[in-house]
Design an enzyme around this catalytic site. Structure first.
Site, PDB file in Angstrom:
ATOM      1  N   SER A 149       0.791  -1.225   0.000  1.00  0.00           N
ATOM      2  CA  SER A 149       0.000   0.000   0.000  1.00  0.00           C
ATOM      3  C   SER A 149       0.825   1.277   0.000  1.00  0.00           C
ATOM      4  O   SER A 149       0.381   2.290  -0.515  1.00  0.00           O
ATOM      5  CB  SER A 149      -0.960   0.000   1.188  1.00  0.00           C
ATOM      6  OG  SER A 149      -0.265  -0.192   2.404  1.00  0.00           O
ATOM      7  N   HIS A 200      -5.381  -2.853  -2.860  1.00  0.00           N
ATOM      8  CA  HIS A 200      -4.999  -1.895  -3.908  1.00  0.00           C
ATOM      9  C   HIS A 200      -4.880  -2.524  -5.290  1.00  0.00           C
ATOM     10  O   HIS A 200      -4.541  -1.833  -6.239  1.00  0.00           O
ATOM     11  CB  HIS A 200      -3.683  -1.207  -3.531  1.00  0.00           C
ATOM     12  CG  HIS A 200      -3.758  -0.493  -2.226  1.00  0.00           C
ATOM     13  ND1 HIS A 200      -4.199   0.805  -2.104  1.00  0.00           N
ATOM     14  CD2 HIS A 200      -3.485  -0.914  -0.969  1.00  0.00           C
ATOM     15  CE1 HIS A 200      -4.177   1.159  -0.828  1.00  0.00           C
ATOM     16  NE2 HIS A 200      -3.743   0.130  -0.119  1.00  0.00           N
ATOM     17  N   LYS A 250     -11.704   1.553  -1.796  1.00  0.00           N
ATOM     18  CA  LYS A 250     -10.658   2.102  -2.669  1.00  0.00           C
ATOM     19  C   LYS A 250     -11.174   2.141  -4.105  1.00  0.00           C
ATOM     20  O   LYS A 250     -12.041   2.966  -4.393  1.00  0.00           O
ATOM     21  CB  LYS A 250      -9.381   1.314  -2.444  1.00  0.00           C
ATOM     22  CG  LYS A 250      -8.822   1.717  -1.065  1.00  0.00           C
ATOM     23  CD  LYS A 250      -7.822   0.824  -0.443  1.00  0.00           C
ATOM     24  CE  LYS A 250      -7.480   1.413   0.933  1.00  0.00           C
ATOM     25  NZ  LYS A 250      -6.986   0.415   1.868  1.00  0.00           N
TER      26      LYS A 250
HETATM   27  C1  LIG Z   1      -6.940   0.338   3.290  1.00  0.00           C
HETATM   28  C2  LIG Z   1      -6.401  -1.010   3.588  1.00  0.00           C
HETATM   29  C3  LIG Z   1      -7.036  -1.838   4.492  1.00  0.00           C
HETATM   30  C4  LIG Z   1      -8.178  -1.354   5.341  1.00  0.00           C
HETATM   31  O1  LIG Z   1      -9.348  -1.312   4.615  1.00  0.00           O
HETATM   32  P1  LIG Z   1     -10.540  -0.408   5.168  1.00  0.00           P
HETATM   33  O2  LIG Z   1     -11.727  -0.902   4.449  1.00  0.00           O
HETATM   34  O3  LIG Z   1     -10.177   0.980   4.819  1.00  0.00           O
HETATM   35  O4  LIG Z   1     -10.604  -0.657   6.644  1.00  0.00           O
HETATM   36  C5  LIG Z   1      -6.580  -3.119   4.648  1.00  0.00           C
HETATM   37  N1  LIG Z   1      -5.505  -3.560   3.960  1.00  0.00           N
HETATM   38  C6  LIG Z   1      -4.834  -2.771   3.097  1.00  0.00           C
HETATM   39  C7  LIG Z   1      -3.654  -3.305   2.362  1.00  0.00           C
HETATM   40  C8  LIG Z   1      -5.257  -1.473   2.894  1.00  0.00           C
HETATM   41  O5  LIG Z   1      -4.588  -0.673   2.085  1.00  0.00           O
END
Ligand SMILES: *Cc1c(COP(=O)(O)O)cnc(C)c1O
Length: 390
Positions: A176, A204, A236
């Site tokens: 990330s 991602h 995302k």
């Molecule tokens: C953003 C993210 C999460 C958390 O997801 P949310 O739905 O925002 O709680 C988990 N793992 C990774 C790799 C992320 O980038």
């Protein structure tokens, strides 16, 4: 006196690690109004530009009309609506897995999956750059927890040799904060050799990688035997909220029985699931978004390396510029902001010490002119800062 919060806060400030929340006065968009200023933003995870897409918004409104506003109860009591169920079926089909389980957030999905699958007497092995939610879950699980060198199958292999009990190997799909891809073919082969399971958190990768946007497993052509536990998040590229875990029938039933962050929380508003059905359709069908992103990524990388900036090894919309020093990263971010560009500085502990960076993210909503504007602003800002001599 206990709880000396003011000195903790002061310490954080003097280390240039104090965090502040930009206040957004517009919908999520690359054209954001932040703290009263209109800015061109390069820091959201809305990679496909779906967080404010009119069809997704319309579906959310229709979802409210049809399903109301609140989930009302946990899934196991009376909160599991037809909207949630339909989305789970669509996500299973999309990922090519027998079933999918909808969760309220990615953090909870990771917490739920890891703590339900391993405990005392078991082993969990994680890439050292994994997302905080995965690392936290590993600690909470009570399993023997060890971190292997980033993307290093040999380092994983050494740890697998000492593992006991059920062994779970966990990796981000796309990392990330760096944007690089997990070397899953090697990691999965190594894990399989030791009868360990692989769990991939592709927060991602979904929407960005693979011909239909089905993420890193589609990119590498990995099936259920390679990656028995596949996590995706919906906040995302999907542009809505929530997360899912995809896998076998038995895996999903196990999670329903044992994953505490699934059991002991209210279901997400069903209208959100209804909207996600629409964004899933756009994400799969409108491959032009991925193609446009690929062109923007190439344009940005060529321009940034021409400026002598330090890029990372990333083929994804996450294109961090490594700065190193936290104060300098903050200065760069402030300089860009004066030129109408929003990119927040990412500092420890989110990233390792000495690796503060500007985490540039690109979106299908950006135009080629936007990238040109960013590159020009970077050039001007860098020229205005004193050289680093450390
Ligand atoms: C953003 C993210 C999460 C958390 O997801 P949310 O739905 O925002 O709680 C988990 N793992 C990774 C790799 C992320 O980038």
């Amino acid at each position: 006196m206990s709880f000396d919060l003011s000195s903790r806060l002061a310490e954080r400030r003097s280390a240039h690690l104090y965090r502040q929340r930009p206040l957004l006065a517009s919908p999520q968009s690359v054209h954001a109004v932040v703290d009263g200023q209109s800015l061109l933003a390069f820091c959201s995870n809305d990679y496909l530009g779906l967080a404010n897409h009119p069809q997704v918004a319309e579906a959310m409104i229709e979802g409210v009309r049809r399903w109301g506003t609140g989930g009302g109860a946990s899934h196991l009591v009376v909160g599991h609506s037809g909207a949630h169920h339909q989305l789970e079926e669509a996500l299973a089909e999309f990922t090519g897995r027998p079933r999918a389980l909808l969760m309220s957030s990615g953090y909870m999905a990771n917490m739920g999956a890891i703590t339900a699958l391993v405990g005392q007497g078991d082993t969990v092995l994680q890439d050292r750059l994994n997302h905080a939610s995965l690392l936290d879950a590993g600690l909470l699980s009570g399993a023997r927890f060890s971190r292997y060198l980033h993307n290093d199958a040999q380092s994983l292999q050494q740890r697998l040799g000492k593992a006991s009990g059920n062994t779970l190997v966990v990796s981000d799909g796309v990392f990330s904060m760096d944007g690089d891809l997990a070397k899953l073919p090697e990691i999965c082969a190594t894990a399989r050799h030791h009868d360990a399971w692989v769990m991939v958190d592709d927060a991602h990768g979904f929407g960005c990688l693979g011909a239909t946007g089905a993420g890193i497993v589609e990119h590498y052509g990995l099936g259920l035997e390679d990656v028995p536990v596949l996590v995706g998040t919906l906040g995302k590229a999907f542009g809505t909220a929530g997360a899912f875990i995809a896998g076998s029938e038995e895996l999903i039933e196990t999670l329903i029985q044992f994953a505490r962050p699934y059991i002991y929380t209210t279901s997400q508003p069903p209208a959100v699931a209804w909207a996600t059905l629409k964004s899933l359709q756009l994400l799969r069908d409108e491959s032009w978004r991925r193609e446009h992103l690929a062109r923007l990524i190439a344009q940005f990388r060529a321009g940034a390396s021409a400026l002598g900036l330090q890029l990372m090894d990333s083929p994804t919309p996450i294109q961090p510029l490594l700065i190193g020093d936290s104060q300098r990263a903050l200065q760069l971010s402030a300089g860009l902001r004066q030129r109408g560009i929003l990119i927040t500085a990412i500092r420890p502990p989110t990233v390792p010490q000495g690796t503060a960076r500007l985490r540039v993210t690109l979106s299908a909503e950006h135009s080629e002119d936007d990238i040109a504007r960013l590159l020009e602003a970077l050039q001007q800002t860098l020229a205005s800062l004193p050289e680093m001599n450390t």
